[in-house]
Design a protein around this motif. Structure first.
Motif, PDB file in Angstrom:
ATOM      1  N   MET A 615       0.850  -1.189   0.000  1.00  0.00           N
ATOM      2  CA  MET A 615       0.000   0.000   0.000  1.00  0.00           C
ATOM      3  C   MET A 615       0.883   1.235   0.000  1.00  0.00           C
ATOM      4  O   MET A 615       1.862   1.318   0.751  1.00  0.00           O
ATOM      5  CB  MET A 615      -0.911   0.008   1.235  1.00  0.00           C
ATOM      6  N   ASP A 616       0.564   2.190  -0.841  1.00  0.00           N
ATOM      7  CA  ASP A 616       1.304   3.442  -0.890  1.00  0.00           C
ATOM      8  C   ASP A 616       1.139   4.153   0.455  1.00  0.00           C
ATOM      9  O   ASP A 616       0.024   4.442   0.882  1.00  0.00           O
ATOM     10  CB  ASP A 616       0.750   4.322  -2.023  1.00  0.00           C
ATOM     11  N   PRO A 617       2.231   4.439   1.164  1.00  0.00           N
ATOM     12  CA  PRO A 617       2.114   5.106   2.469  1.00  0.00           C
ATOM     13  C   PRO A 617       1.366   6.427   2.397  1.00  0.00           C
ATOM     14  O   PRO A 617       0.745   6.851   3.382  1.00  0.00           O
ATOM     15  CB  PRO A 617       3.573   5.316   2.886  1.00  0.00           C
ATOM     16  N   ALA A 618       1.415   7.100   1.240  1.00  0.00           N
ATOM     17  CA  ALA A 618       0.722   8.384   1.103  1.00  0.00           C
ATOM     18  C   ALA A 618      -0.787   8.251   1.164  1.00  0.00           C
ATOM     19  O   ALA A 618      -1.492   9.249   1.289  1.00  0.00           O
ATOM     20  CB  ALA A 618       1.118   9.052  -0.214  1.00  0.00           C
ATOM     21  N   LEU A 619      -1.306   7.002   1.095  1.00  0.00           N
ATOM     22  CA  LEU A 619      -2.747   6.780   1.123  1.00  0.00           C
ATOM     23  C   LEU A 619      -3.279   6.498   2.524  1.00  0.00           C
ATOM     24  O   LEU A 619      -4.490   6.354   2.708  1.00  0.00           O
ATOM     25  CB  LEU A 619      -3.115   5.606   0.207  1.00  0.00           C
ATOM     26  N   LEU A 620      -2.399   6.438   3.507  1.00  0.00           N
ATOM     27  CA  LEU A 620      -2.858   6.177   4.872  1.00  0.00           C
ATOM     28  C   LEU A 620      -3.741   7.326   5.360  1.00  0.00           C
ATOM     29  O   LEU A 620      -3.382   8.499   5.249  1.00  0.00           O
ATOM     30  CB  LEU A 620      -1.661   6.023   5.813  1.00  0.00           C
ATOM     31  N   GLU A 621      -4.884   7.002   5.922  1.00  0.00           N
ATOM     32  CA  GLU A 621      -5.790   8.010   6.478  1.00  0.00           C
ATOM     33  C   GLU A 621      -5.352   8.412   7.881  1.00  0.00           C
ATOM     34  O   GLU A 621      -4.828   7.595   8.639  1.00  0.00           O
ATOM     35  CB  GLU A 621      -7.220   7.478   6.534  1.00  0.00           C
ATOM     36  N   LEU A 622      -5.604   9.672   8.213  1.00  0.00           N
ATOM     37  CA  LEU A 622      -5.362  10.128   9.562  1.00  0.00           C
ATOM     38  C   LEU A 622      -6.517   9.669  10.464  1.00  0.00           C
ATOM     39  O   LEU A 622      -7.668   9.578  10.010  1.00  0.00           O
ATOM     40  CB  LEU A 622      -5.260  11.656   9.624  1.00  0.00           C
ATOM     41  N   THR A 623      -6.226   9.393  11.696  1.00  0.00           N
ATOM     42  CA  THR A 623      -7.278   9.094  12.648  1.00  0.00           C
ATOM     43  C   THR A 623      -7.878  10.407  13.146  1.00  0.00           C
ATOM     44  O   THR A 623      -7.307  11.489  12.939  1.00  0.00           O
ATOM     45  CB  THR A 623      -6.730   8.308  13.850  1.00  0.00           C
ATOM     46  N   ALA A 624      -9.038  10.317  13.791  1.00  0.00           N
ATOM     47  CA  ALA A 624      -9.679  11.521  14.332  1.00  0.00           C
ATOM     48  C   ALA A 624      -8.765  12.205  15.335  1.00  0.00           C
ATOM     49  O   ALA A 624      -8.691  13.442  15.396  1.00  0.00           O
ATOM     50  CB  ALA A 624     -11.015  11.152  14.976  1.00  0.00           C
TER      51      ALA A 624
END
Length: 717
Positions: A615-624
């Protein structure tokens, strides 16, 4: 939230700590969209123009279609890139101060005009309601002082909660009023076209009205770019699913039937408004009331005179009318304040403390309210005229959003200065054409300044792109060949680069640039209707079908006798053409329901593909938790940076390179996925780190059975 360390002060004030659930989101969006103009303007417009007021109901599917087409992608980008304002996407995507502040000016300008419309509506309604002279300004000043106090004290949390209550009051009143009128006076079927006070309402609309009807439905697609609604996109999927209920059964999410408030809303608000206005014509005529300054208030006063339950409903309706105006005004005020504070004040004072910024934010709210009050009080042409200029202004921001969000290749993205020039040209044209030709001109042609303005906007943008900023695109268009001479600095194939002063600070968005390929990768596996030519053609066709395209002025009323030459055909007491439009309007609503029903409950997280292909690390979502803290104006988020760096290291450790990620190469066989325990797979690691970043307590592994610890420590041979 601040005391419990769940958010910083600005995020808590402007975004409520991003903690709203679907019910609260649904309530605040409903109250903001179905504003004071819906409660007061639709009955008043129907009183003066008849069944033409139905246009507000038929335009709603295109409002929601615009939300869906842009909202799902904007929301995903927000989760990955940590946006907090409606302008952040433009800043991140185009990296241009000139375009950024051009869009900011458009949104602030449109919002202040919208607030001024609420001031105008509130002044006429409240003053008429209590017998105060219409020109008196002190009541509306007092009410806006209360609104400002709400915003100062509780920020978006107070606004959203009050909006939800106001929306509930509005729905209750608009559900009850038609039945009260029907029971105590009669409905459409009791009206007689021969004795009706305004028989021309039964005639088919004029060509000008039909043309305006079509343009009005089309321009409402721009609703998504209103800043007080763009902020709601931060929780967009929850809002569109509204009351989706999820049950965890055997670790599987089960979707239950969904009531769609966003689709039912227009039928609860706009259609009753048309009924109130058209039946109210005869009610006020029989009561001897002619040309009231606020027909809606005069109609409700008739309900109050009936006593009993109608009087109770009338009181609720008067409350609802004030509440609806206030709900839209407070949402707009906090949106304006956020834009000015985060996009203007904070960059100028990057070292200011959170407390200082919050007080500066309150000051910006005060200034915005003062400007809107002065504009609304001095404006004497009514709410409709303000609405007629507001939407065309906001429409000029749409091309930049569409161009930035969608495109098959990065070369299709226009130069930011091209878009800025187009938007500026559109704004200048909008004001010049409206006040120079349409305003107070009874002979003006039915030309919507927003539609023609956005066409000019796009034309100027493309022309500037071809002739000034990237001439290679023009050469490619003419020769249909891709020019490859990037090594030649004087080659027209190299786009004009923006100067250093035009490059904004973008560390807060992440290390990588936001490209179309990254946007497409974010949305992989999620259905987007805007990418379907069939859906786009269907909605454009339905705009034309819903528009009453019929011979005008039929049947004819004799000028000599002022009587019908032939009686107008009616169905259930309403003109046949109006009944037909009600039935036809069901089609786009049904299509919209189908689109929303097919939308997933959440963005896809393909565990199998991640485990096998990475998975491209740039696609990781931020948590709340990560999104709720912003230490300074442009500080990078250390938590998500650490998680992305960890993911990059793990990918390198298992031999997945960046080029393989870009080519989506499957590595299942090379890494023997079936021999890796689930707890050690990439998808599980990503989830676990997200849980830890959210601040959720992690299970104590020392208390787990020895077999589970051995399984987690297992290393594949």
């Amino acid at each position: 939230m601040e005391q419990n360390c769940k958010t910083d002060m600005l995020t808590g004030h402007y975004l409520g700590g991003r903690s709203f659930g679907p019910l609260l989101i649904a309530g605040t969006i409903f109250a903001s969209i179905f504003s004071g103009y819906t409660v007061i303007g639709v009955p008043n417009e129907s009183y003066r123009r008849g069944f033409y007021g139905f246009r507000w109901l038929t335009s709603s599917p295109y409002i929601n279609y615009g939300f869906i087409c842009t909202g799902v992608r904007l929301r995903k980008a927000s989760l990955v890139r940590n946006y907090s304002t409606s302008v952040d996407f433009i800043t991140d995507r185009f990296r241009s101060q000139l375009l950024r502040y051009t869009i900011l000016a458009i949104q602030v300008m449109g919002s202040i005009i919208y607030v001024a419309a609420q001031v105008n509506a509130l002044q006429s309604t409240f003053n008429s309601m209590f017998g105060i002279p219409i020109a008196s300004a002190w009541p509306v000043i007092c009410i806006f002082t209360i609104i400002l106090a709400f915003e100062w004290a509780g920020g978006l949390a107070a606004v959203a909660m009050s909006d939800s209550i106001q929306g509930l009051v509005m729905v209750v009143s608009f559900c009850c009023i038609p039945f009260v009128i029907l029971k105590n006076y009669g409905g459409w079927h009791n009206l007689d076209p021969i004795t009706y006070a305004k028989p021309e309402f039964y005639q088919t609309p004029s060509k000008e009205d039909q043309w305006s009807f079509w343009q009005f439905s089309l321009i409402n697609v721009c609703f998504f770019s209103l800043p007080h609604l763009v902020r709601a996109i931060e929780r967009f999927l929850a809002a569109m699913m509204i009351l989706t209920i999820r049950h965890l059964e055997d670790a599987t999410i089960v979707r239950s039937p969904r009531p769609f408030f966003s689709k039912v809303g227009p039928w609860l608000a706009s259609l009753p408004g048309v009924f109130i206005g058209t039946v109210g014509v005869q009610m006020l005529y029989d009561a001897g009331v002619e040309n009231p300054p606020s027909p809606f208030t005069a109609i409700i006063e008739q309900l109050l005179s009936w006593g009993g339950f109608p009087e109770v409903v009338g009181i609720i309706a008067l409350t609802a009318s004030l509440a609806a105006i206030m709900s839209t005004a407070d949402s707009l005020i906090i949106a304006i304040s956020q834009l000015i504070t985060v996009e203007v004040i904070w960059p100028l004072k990057p070292d200011a403390s959170q407390s200082q910024l919050t007080w500066l934010a309150r000051g910006s709210s005060f200034v915005a309210v003062v400007i809107a009050l002065v504009t609304g009080i001095l404006w004497k042409s009514g709410v409709s005229a303000l609405t007629a200029i507001n939407f065309p202004v906001v429409m000029q921001a749409v091309p930049a959003y569409i161009n930035g969000l969608y495109g098959s290749t990065e070369t299709q993205r226009l130069h930011p200065w091209s878009l800025a020039m187009g938007a500026s040209a559109g704004i200048i044209y909008t004001f010049s054409f409206f006040f120079g030709y349409i305003f107070h001109n009874t002979e003006a042609k039915p030309v919507d300044t927003g539609i023609t303005g956005v066409l000019l906007n796009v034309f100027v943008s493309v022309l500037a792109e071809f002739l000034v900023f990237d001439r290679s695109k023009f050469m490619q268009l003419v020769t249909r060949k891709k020019i490859k001479s990037d090594d030649d600095e004087k080659s027209p194939s190299i786009p004009v680069q923006t100067p250093v002063w035009d490059v904004p600070n973008t560390k807060r968005f992440g290390e990588s640039n936001l490209t179309v390929s990254l946007l497409n990768a974010m949305m992989e596996g999620f259905p987007e209707p805007i990418r379907s030519p069939a859906y786009n053609a269907m909605f454009l066709l339905s705009v034309s079908i819903i528009t009453p395209l019929i011979a005008e002025g039929q049947p004819v009323i004799s000028e000599a006798t002022n009587e019908w030459v032939s009686l107008p055909p009616t169905v259930l007491g309403i003109p046949w053409w109006f009944f037909k439009q009600i039935l036809l309007s069901i089609l786009p609503y049904a299509a919209l329901l189908k689109i929303i029903w097919d939308m997933p409950n959440e963005y896809p997280f393909n565990e199998e593909k991640i485990d096998s292909s990475g998975m491209d690390p740039a696609l990781l979502e931020l948590t709340a938790q990560e999104m709720n803290f912003r230490s300074s104006y442009d500080a990078p988020n250390e938590s998500i940076a650490r998680r992305r760096s960890t993911l990059s290291s793990k990918l390198e450790a298992i031999g997945i390179s960046k080029s393989q990620l870009d080519n989506a190469k499957t590595l299942r066989e090379e890494h023997a996925l079936e021999y890796i325990p689930k707890e050690q797979r990439l998808s599980s690691i990503i989830k676990q780190e997200a849980i830890e970043a959210s601040g959720v307590a992690v299970k104590d592994e020392s208390k787990e059975p020895q077999e589970m610890l051995q399984l987690k420590n297992f290393q594949p041979q």
